[in-house]
Scaffold this motif. Structure first.
Motif, PDB file in Angstrom:
ATOM      1  N   THR A 164       0.835  -1.207   0.000  1.00  0.00           N
ATOM      2  CA  THR A 164       0.000   0.000   0.000  1.00  0.00           C
ATOM      3  C   THR A 164       0.863   1.247   0.000  1.00  0.00           C
ATOM      4  OG1 THR A 164      -0.099   0.014   2.425  1.00  0.00           O
ATOM      5  CG2 THR A 164      -1.894  -1.104   1.252  1.00  0.00           C
ATOM      6  N   VAL A 165       0.246   2.337  -0.469  1.00  0.00           N
ATOM      7  CA  VAL A 165       0.874   3.654  -0.396  1.00  0.00           C
ATOM      8  C   VAL A 165       0.749   4.134   1.046  1.00  0.00           C
ATOM      9  CG1 VAL A 165       0.659   6.059  -1.125  1.00  0.00           C
ATOM     10  CG2 VAL A 165       0.463   4.222  -2.806  1.00  0.00           C
ATOM     11  N   THR A 166       1.855   4.491   1.669  1.00  0.00           N
ATOM     12  CA  THR A 166       1.848   4.825   3.097  1.00  0.00           C
ATOM     13  C   THR A 166       1.349   6.237   3.380  1.00  0.00           C
ATOM     14  OG1 THR A 166       4.184   5.419   2.902  1.00  0.00           O
ATOM     15  CG2 THR A 166       3.662   3.200   3.655  1.00  0.00           C
ATOM     16  N   ALA A 167       1.567   7.178   2.459  1.00  0.00           N
ATOM     17  CA  ALA A 167       1.098   8.562   2.611  1.00  0.00           C
ATOM     18  C   ALA A 167       0.810   9.113   1.227  1.00  0.00           C
ATOM     19  CB  ALA A 167       2.136   9.411   3.333  1.00  0.00           C
ATOM     20  N   SER A 168      -0.072  10.091   1.154  1.00  0.00           N
ATOM     21  CA  SER A 168      -0.436  10.657  -0.146  1.00  0.00           C
ATOM     22  C   SER A 168       0.798  11.094  -0.919  1.00  0.00           C
ATOM     23  CB  SER A 168      -1.371  11.851   0.048  1.00  0.00           C
ATOM     24  OG  SER A 168      -2.575  11.457   0.655  1.00  0.00           O
ATOM     25  N   TRP A 169       0.864  10.693  -2.172  1.00  0.00           N
ATOM     26  CA  TRP A 169       1.985  11.098  -3.013  1.00  0.00           C
ATOM     27  C   TRP A 169       1.817  12.556  -3.414  1.00  0.00           C
ATOM     28  CZ3 TRP A 169       4.490   7.110  -6.766  1.00  0.00           C
ATOM     29  CH2 TRP A 169       4.808   5.958  -6.051  1.00  0.00           C
ATOM     30  N   THR A 170       2.920  13.250  -3.545  1.00  0.00           N
ATOM     31  CA  THR A 170       2.883  14.673  -3.878  1.00  0.00           C
ATOM     32  C   THR A 170       3.870  14.972  -4.995  1.00  0.00           C
ATOM     33  OG1 THR A 170       4.576  15.195  -2.218  1.00  0.00           O
ATOM     34  CG2 THR A 170       2.268  15.288  -1.504  1.00  0.00           C
ATOM     35  N   GLY A 171       3.789  16.203  -5.491  1.00  0.00           N
ATOM     36  CA  GLY A 171       4.748  16.669  -6.492  1.00  0.00           C
ATOM     37  C   GLY A 171       4.299  16.520  -7.926  1.00  0.00           C
ATOM     38  N   GLY A 172       3.211  15.786  -8.177  1.00  0.00           N
ATOM     39  CA  GLY A 172       2.747  15.620  -9.547  1.00  0.00           C
ATOM     40  C   GLY A 172       1.936  16.823 -10.009  1.00  0.00           C
ATOM     41  N   ALA A 173       2.208  17.303 -11.205  1.00  0.00           N
ATOM     42  CA  ALA A 173       1.479  18.455 -11.747  1.00  0.00           C
ATOM     43  C   ALA A 173       1.440  18.363 -13.261  1.00  0.00           C
ATOM     44  CB  ALA A 173       2.129  19.772 -11.320  1.00  0.00           C
ATOM     45  N   ASP A 174       0.328  18.822 -13.847  1.00  0.00           N
ATOM     46  CA  ASP A 174       0.219  18.884 -15.302  1.00  0.00           C
ATOM     47  C   ASP A 174       0.974  20.099 -15.817  1.00  0.00           C
ATOM     48  OD1 ASP A 174      -1.481  16.645 -15.295  1.00  0.00           O
ATOM     49  OD2 ASP A 174      -3.237  17.905 -14.966  1.00  0.00           O
ATOM     50  N   ILE A 175       1.274  20.112 -17.110  1.00  0.00           N
ATOM     51  CA  ILE A 175       1.922  21.271 -17.708  1.00  0.00           C
ATOM     52  C   ILE A 175       1.016  22.488 -17.550  1.00  0.00           C
ATOM     53  CG2 ILE A 175       0.993  20.828 -20.018  1.00  0.00           C
ATOM     54  CD1 ILE A 175       3.680  21.858 -21.128  1.00  0.00           C
ATOM     55  N   GLU A 176       1.593  23.630 -17.282  1.00  0.00           N
ATOM     56  CA  GLU A 176       0.826  24.841 -17.005  1.00  0.00           C
ATOM     57  C   GLU A 176       0.016  25.265 -18.228  1.00  0.00           C
ATOM     58  OE1 GLU A 176       1.634  29.228 -14.975  1.00  0.00           O
ATOM     59  OE2 GLU A 176       3.260  28.170 -15.998  1.00  0.00           O
ATOM     60  N   ASP A 177      -1.226  25.676 -17.994  1.00  0.00           N
ATOM     61  CA  ASP A 177      -2.051  26.133 -19.109  1.00  0.00           C
ATOM     62  C   ASP A 177      -1.700  27.572 -19.452  1.00  0.00           C
ATOM     63  OD1 ASP A 177      -3.827  28.032 -17.596  1.00  0.00           O
ATOM     64  OD2 ASP A 177      -4.453  26.192 -16.604  1.00  0.00           O
TER      65      ASP A 177
END
Length: 383
Positions: A164-177
């Motif tokens: 399982t994932v132990t804590a919410s993953w962070t850092g993901g972002a889509d390319i800026e509009d």
């Protein structure tokens, strides 16, 4: 006044009039398929295309209407650059036998079809092994919540295949509009040089991939401190836009607890530009849900209208709310996250409903304490 670009029809009429009214001696009318008529139509088409090209060039000649590579050029003059898509990262845990570990580079599949790769050998203690991993593809979709099922793509001796994932993953972002990029570019031109003023800290924070809103509280945690509140409305949409991590300072500042998750990403990015003596603390706003009671809808009390009202109120809070105690730009009419009755009345009235009334709240909504930000709570609808 703006220049009125002639339409193709107007250009055609003008060309025919020029030919018939003395443009060519002896010609008073034109047959539809005559050589002169066809040539007139061809030249009109070329002229119309030239008008279109000049119109397009004029849009690219200023940053507030420029697009794509031309907007990027204007932005680069102010050291503003398009935020690229970034990959989420986090940790996963698996049951382990003895001292078995997962080697770096091991592919992992997460619920939803996402693929990640471990970035270092896992650490095994008390029958569990924890590995740090990064998504193979960039994007906000990779910010999976805690508890997400993770599966080893290929078996590892001594390690249970499912974890399982132990804590919410962070850092993901889509390319800026383009809209966000253009807004940051114009703000850079308006701000002039950077010297550590509140607007500079807001700009440095929103330059980080995934950050859509930020607020600065000078001396927010005492003299010499700068508290930055951040939101990731798209990248962390599953959490209401609130950052996932713990509040704190950058890894380079030993004077305060080090942040984690989204807060650490921003703190480390800002530390490169901040004033050398400031203690910058990056925080998540404290959500202050505001319940609404919408009455007198009558026959308009339908599921579609309820969704429209919810969207309108959510948009209002996103545009106008801010954490209490943060700096507001000169001329800002509302501070401390205050939301006034006329704001939600206007947001709902724009939907064109035949009748409605807001029974609650009836007074302005304001953050209770510093850092509190009014947000949309539950909505009760009544006919």
């Amino acid at each position: 006044m703006p220049y009125a670009r002639p339409t193709l029809t107007q250009l055609r009429q003008q060309a025919l009039q020029d030919v018939q009214n003395g443009g060519i001696p002896g010609v008073v009318s034109l047959l539809r398929f005559s050589v002169l008529y066809v040539l007139s139509m061809v030249l009109c088409g070329l002229a119309w295309l030239h008008y279109g090209y000049i119109d397009w060039v004029s849009l690219q000649s200023v940053p507030w209407t420029a697009q794509d590579e031309f907007l990027a050029g204007w932005a680069a003059l102010k050291n503003v650059f398009l935020k690229a898509a970034t990959a989420a990262s986090g940790s996963v845990s698996f049951a382990a036998t003895g001292t078995s570990t997962i080697p770096a580079g091991t592919p992992i599949t997460l619920t939803g079809g996402y693929v990640a790769t471990t970035t270092a050998d896992s650490v095994t203690t008390n029958g569990m092994t924890v590995a740090n991993a990064t998504m193979a593809a960039a994007g906000a979709a990779g910010n999976v919540p805690a508890g997400t099922i993770a599966t080893l793509s290929s078996p590892v001796p001594g390690i249970q295949t499912s974890g399982t994932v132990t804590a919410s993953w962070t850092g993901g972002a889509d390319i800026e509009d383009q809209t966000s990029f253009r807004g940051r570019t114009i703000a850079a031109y308006q701000a002039g040089g950077t010297n550590g003023k509140p607007m500079d800290y807001v700009g440095w924070a929103t330059d980080v991939a995934g950050i859509t809103r930020a607020w600065c509280a000078p001396n927010g945690a005492g003299a010499g401190t700068v508290v930055l509140y951040i939101m990731l409305d798209k990248a962390q949409a599953a959490h209401g836009g609130f950052p996932q991590g713990t509040n704190g300072a950058s890894t380079a500042d030993p004077r305060y607890a080090t942040a984690t998750g989204d807060q650490l990403t921003v703190a480390d990015a800002v530390s490169v530009d901040q004033s050398v003596t400031d203690l910058v603390i990056v925080c998540a706003p404290i959500a202050q849900p505001t319940p609404f009671v919408i009455a007198d809808l009558g026959t308009a009390n339908t599921e579609a209208n309820q969704e429209a009202i919810t969207d309108a109120l959510q948009d209002m809070f996103t545009r106008l709310s801010s954490p209490k105690g943060t700096w507001q730009p000169p001329g800002a009419p509302y501070a401390n996250g205050t939301i006034h009755p006329n704001m939600w009345e206007e947001a709902i009235a724009a939907l064109g409903l035949p009748t409605f009334s807001v029974a609650s709240p009836s007074a302005p909504v304001v953050g209770a304490t510093n850092g509190c930000m009014p947000t949309l709570g539950t909505i009760t609808f009544a006919s």
